[in-house]
Design a protein around this motif. Structure first.
Motif, PDB file in Angstrom:
ATOM      1  N   PRO A 146      -3.472  12.631  21.176  1.00 45.29           N
ATOM      2  CA  PRO A 146      -2.814  11.796  22.193  1.00 45.29           C
ATOM      3  C   PRO A 146      -1.515  12.412  22.717  1.00 45.29           C
ATOM      4  N   VAL A 147      -1.613  13.234  23.757  1.00 39.88           N
ATOM      5  CA  VAL A 147      -0.464  14.001  24.242  1.00 39.88           C
ATOM      6  C   VAL A 147       0.611  13.138  24.907  1.00 39.88           C
ATOM      7  N   ASP A 148       0.272  11.907  25.270  1.00 41.06           N
ATOM      8  CA  ASP A 148       1.272  11.027  25.871  1.00 41.06           C
ATOM      9  C   ASP A 148       2.026  10.203  24.834  1.00 41.06           C
ATOM     10  N   ALA A 149       1.645  10.317  23.589  1.00 35.60           N
ATOM     11  CA  ALA A 149       2.319   9.570  22.523  1.00 35.60           C
ATOM     12  C   ALA A 149       3.680  10.187  22.223  1.00 35.60           C
ATOM     13  N   ALA A 150       4.652   9.345  21.924  1.00 38.45           N
ATOM     14  CA  ALA A 150       5.974   9.841  21.530  1.00 38.45           C
ATOM     15  C   ALA A 150       5.960  10.343  20.102  1.00 38.45           C
ATOM     16  N   ALA A 151       5.084   9.770  19.296  1.00 37.98           N
ATOM     17  CA  ALA A 151       5.008  10.141  17.875  1.00 37.98           C
ATOM     18  C   ALA A 151       3.624   9.804  17.337  1.00 37.98           C
ATOM     19  N   MET A 152       3.251  10.524  16.313  1.00 34.09           N
ATOM     20  CA  MET A 152       1.938  10.324  15.697  1.00 34.09           C
ATOM     21  C   MET A 152       2.088  10.369  14.181  1.00 34.09           C
ATOM     22  N   LEU A 153       1.447   9.426  13.509  1.00 33.69           N
ATOM     23  CA  LEU A 153       1.405   9.410  12.053  1.00 33.69           C
ATOM     24  C   LEU A 153       0.013   9.812  11.595  1.00 33.69           C
ATOM     25  N   LEU A 154      -0.058  10.706  10.633  1.00 38.70           N
ATOM     26  CA  LEU A 154      -1.309  11.100   9.982  1.00 38.70           C
ATOM     27  C   LEU A 154      -1.241  10.577   8.557  1.00 38.70           C
ATOM     28  N   ILE A 155      -2.160   9.693   8.214  1.00 33.58           N
ATOM     29  CA  ILE A 155      -2.055   8.929   6.968  1.00 33.58           C
ATOM     30  C   ILE A 155      -3.327   9.096   6.147  1.00 33.58           C
ATOM     31  N   GLU A 156      -3.147   9.139   4.843  1.00 31.09           N
ATOM     32  CA  GLU A 156      -4.289   9.127   3.928  1.00 31.09           C
ATOM     33  C   GLU A 156      -4.019   8.141   2.806  1.00 31.09           C
ATOM     34  N   VAL A 157      -5.028   7.367   2.454  1.00 32.81           N
ATOM     35  CA  VAL A 157      -4.975   6.523   1.258  1.00 32.81           C
ATOM     36  C   VAL A 157      -6.017   7.032   0.287  1.00 32.81           C
ATOM     37  N   ASP A 158      -5.768   6.844  -0.999  1.00 26.72           N
ATOM     38  CA  ASP A 158      -6.742   7.273  -1.991  1.00 26.72           C
ATOM     39  C   ASP A 158      -6.850   6.240  -3.100  1.00 26.72           C
TER      40      ASP A 158
ATOM     41  N   VAL B 206       0.864  -1.188   0.000  1.00 31.84           N
ATOM     42  CA  VAL B 206       0.000   0.000   0.000  1.00 31.84           C
ATOM     43  C   VAL B 206       0.893   1.228   0.000  1.00 31.84           C
ATOM     44  N   VAL B 207       0.649   2.142  -0.929  1.00 31.07           N
ATOM     45  CA  VAL B 207       1.390   3.409  -0.949  1.00 31.07           C
ATOM     46  C   VAL B 207       0.435   4.524  -0.530  1.00 31.07           C
ATOM     47  N   PRO B 208       0.581   5.038   0.684  1.00 31.73           N
ATOM     48  CA  PRO B 208      -0.309   6.117   1.116  1.00 31.73           C
ATOM     49  C   PRO B 208      -0.149   7.350   0.234  1.00 31.73           C
ATOM     50  N   SER B 209      -1.230   8.087   0.071  1.00 34.46           N
ATOM     51  CA  SER B 209      -1.125   9.352  -0.660  1.00 34.46           C
ATOM     52  C   SER B 209      -0.532  10.428   0.238  1.00 34.46           C
ATOM     53  N   ILE B 210      -0.678  10.264   1.548  1.00 29.20           N
ATOM     54  CA  ILE B 210      -0.069  11.168   2.524  1.00 29.20           C
ATOM     55  C   ILE B 210       0.372  10.328   3.723  1.00 29.20           C
ATOM     56  N   MET B 211       1.553  10.595   4.249  1.00 24.18           N
ATOM     57  CA  MET B 211       1.973  10.007   5.517  1.00 24.18           C
ATOM     58  C   MET B 211       2.845  11.025   6.247  1.00 24.18           C
ATOM     59  N   GLU B 212       2.227  11.720   7.192  1.00 22.51           N
ATOM     60  CA  GLU B 212       2.878  12.786   7.938  1.00 22.51           C
ATOM     61  C   GLU B 212       3.274  12.308   9.335  1.00 22.51           C
ATOM     62  N   PHE B 213       4.287  12.948   9.886  1.00 23.91           N
ATOM     63  CA  PHE B 213       4.822  12.590  11.199  1.00 23.91           C
ATOM     64  C   PHE B 213       4.804  13.806  12.112  1.00 23.91           C
ATOM     65  N   MET B 214       4.484  13.592  13.398  1.00 22.18           N
ATOM     66  CA  MET B 214       4.601  14.642  14.409  1.00 22.18           C
ATOM     67  C   MET B 214       5.183  14.031  15.670  1.00 22.18           C
ATOM     68  N   ASP B 215       6.167  14.712  16.279  1.00 22.80           N
ATOM     69  CA  ASP B 215       6.708  14.207  17.536  1.00 22.80           C
ATOM     70  C   ASP B 215       5.918  14.772  18.705  1.00 22.80           C
ATOM     71  N   ASN B 216       6.300  14.384  19.925  1.00 25.05           N
ATOM     72  CA  ASN B 216       5.518  14.761  21.096  1.00 25.05           C
ATOM     73  C   ASN B 216       5.445  16.265  21.298  1.00 25.05           C
ATOM     74  N   THR B 217       6.526  16.986  20.995  1.00 25.72           N
ATOM     75  CA  THR B 217       6.498  18.445  21.135  1.00 25.72           C
ATOM     76  C   THR B 217       5.385  19.051  20.292  1.00 25.72           C
ATOM     77  N   LEU B 218       5.274  18.567  19.055  1.00 27.78           N
ATOM     78  CA  LEU B 218       4.237  19.091  18.152  1.00 27.78           C
ATOM     79  C   LEU B 218       2.850  18.653  18.594  1.00 27.78           C
ATOM     80  N   ILE B 219       2.718  17.388  19.010  1.00 24.33           N
ATOM     81  CA  ILE B 219       1.411  16.887  19.448  1.00 24.33           C
ATOM     82  C   ILE B 219       0.886  17.725  20.612  1.00 24.33           C
TER      83      ILE B 219
END
Length: 464
Positions: free
Chosen positions: A272-284, A247-260
């Motif tokens: 989720p403020v306790d997460a070390a990292a968060m991925l924001l993903i889109e498929v199309d 699967v090739v996502p159309s978008i796959m963004e990353f944010m670390d805890n500071t940004l979250i």
């Protein structure tokens, strides 16, 4: 020529109503999205031509009299891509070149450099077609600037950067000669690929006055996901695993805890403020494939220890997920007075190393850092936050050391914003002297008097 003579000569070409020569108004042309301080040096004038012929006449005048010319769009550049502090220049504003003509029969669009990228996307969509590049500034940036920097964006992970969609260009050379490179043909390999040479050249080789863009069929649907991890290494591993999952996502963004945390403090949207990292993903793609694509990504992330997975089932839920990405920068300004950033990229299997290095350097220099970016293609945006002038100096050292690390692991200091003036001192380190000399030779061959956006990309490597 004296300034007054230059102003009159340009006014004779474009009309008095299409020049700006008053000092108060010229100050506006000294700013762009990266500007921090006002330069004391004003240009001679800003010209606003309407046709390629007018641009050609201005360039002939400039070439004959060795007057520097700075092409300009909307000023949304992020790497000081325009030379704003040089006196005696002509600013060439291309905002009147707004043409957008969609040709569904050839899957192309013919556009002017002053067309806003969002307008091109909207007009293509009315024909069931899609122009994929989507830099964060696409709602207001112009396509000419996007091409000049080979702009990236969120959807590059699947669709590639701007250069992948530039089929042809009309360019006015420093001498005033007009050339047409590329075409509407799907395949065209006649001669050197000048279309790609001018793409990403940051206004240093010529003035782009018309563009042929490639379009593709508009995807039928899309689906958004949010995935949180308690460990940065696991998030980075998930990115690599997703990219080889089929699967090739159309978008796959990353944010670390500071940004979250910054975004959650600003929006109170339950991120989720306790997460070390968060991925924001889109498929199309076709609607009947979206659930299967999302499920495949879910399986990968669960196997690698995701602590939270949300899959949007409505447009409202998808909009909520993307709030986190849209609010990233504005949320950070509540954490500190200012920041240094950048657009480096590394091989995607080294993302964890990159994030650890940034955190390590933040501790070394006692500066708050954060990171977000286009995880699927390894392009990160480090955020180095500071409040005082002394912290600013430490931030500069931190970023320099970070960029040196990026180069050492086979990365690049610029993935989508361009070299501009900001990254000149990394050129030889990343490219090597032989390649840098080759680039300088090309610049001197096309612009022997160095009048096109002088100082940009090469700085003191080129004099004259």
């Amino acid at each position: 020529m004296q300034d007054a003579q230059i102003i009159k000569a340009v006014a004779d070409i474009v009309g008095q109503e299409n020049i700006v020569a008053d000092k108060e108004e010229l100050v506006c042309y000294l700013f762009n999205a990266r500007s921090r301080e006002l330069s004391p040096n004003l240009p001679i004038l800003a010209a606003q031509p309407h046709t390629s012929a007018e641009v050609s006449q201005i360039m002939r005048l400039a070439y004959e009299n060795a007057i520097p010319v700075i092409p300009r769009g909307q000023g949304s550049c992020l790497s000081d891509n325009t030379t704003l502090d040089m006196p005696g220049t002509i600013i060439l504003s291309l905002t009147h070149f707004k043409k957008i003509e969609i040709d569904p029969a050839t899957l192309t669009a013919v556009v002017g450099p002053g067309a806003v990228t969002a307008d091109i996307k909207k007009m293509a969509a009315t024909h069931g077609l899609f122009y994929p590049p989507d830099p964060a500034s696409y709602a207001y940036s112009t396509i000419g600037g996007n091409i000049a920097t080979d702009a990236g964006g969120l959807q590059c992970v699947k669709y590639g950067t701007t250069k992948s969609y530039v089929a042809g260009l009309e360019v006015v050379l420093p001498t005033g000669d007009i050339i047409h490179c590329g075409s509407k043909c799907i395949k065209d390999v006649t001669g050197y690929n000048l279309t790609q040479l001018f793409t990403g050249s940051e206004g240093t080789l010529g003035v782009i006055t018309e563009i042929i863009l490639k379009l593709i069929p508009l995807p039928e649907g899309k689906k958004a996901m949010l995935v949180a991890f308690g460990d940065v290494d696991k998030a980075a591993h998930a990115i690599s695993e997703i990219m080889v999952s089929g699967v090739v996502p159309s978008i796959m963004e990353f944010m670390d805890n500071t940004l979250i945390r910054a975004v959650e403090e600003a929006t109170q949207q339950g991120f989720p403020v306790d997460a070390a990292a968060m991925l924001l993903i889109e498929v199309d793609g076709y609607k009947n494939t979206l659930d299967a694509q999302a499920e495949k990504i879910r399986e990968v992330c669960e196997r690698l220890g995701a602590v939270q997975i949300r899959i949007a089932t409505t447009d409202e839920e998808a909009a909520h997920i993307w709030t986190a990405r849209r609010m990233s920068l504005s949320a950070l300004y509540k954490k500190a007075r200012s920041r240094l950033s950048g657009d480096p990229a590394a091989p995607i299997n080294r993302l964890a190393d990159v994030l650890r290095k940034l955190e390590e350097l933040g501790k070394k220099y006692n500066i708050m850092t954060g990171c977000y970016g286009h995880a699927g293609d390894g392009n990160v945006h480090p955020c180095i936050l500071f409040n005082t002038d002394e912290e600013h100096q430490r931030a500069i050292k931190l970023r320099g050391e970070f960029h040196e690390f990026i180069i050492s692991i086979g990365g690049t200091v610029s993935a989508e914003h361009g070299v501009g003036h900001e990254k000149i001192h990394y050129l030889e380190r990343q490219l090597g002297k032989a390649q840098l000399d080759c680039l300088i030779s090309i610049k001197k061959a096309i612009d022997p008097k160095n009048i096109m956006n002088p100082g940009c990309i090469f700085g003191e490597y080129i004099h004259g």
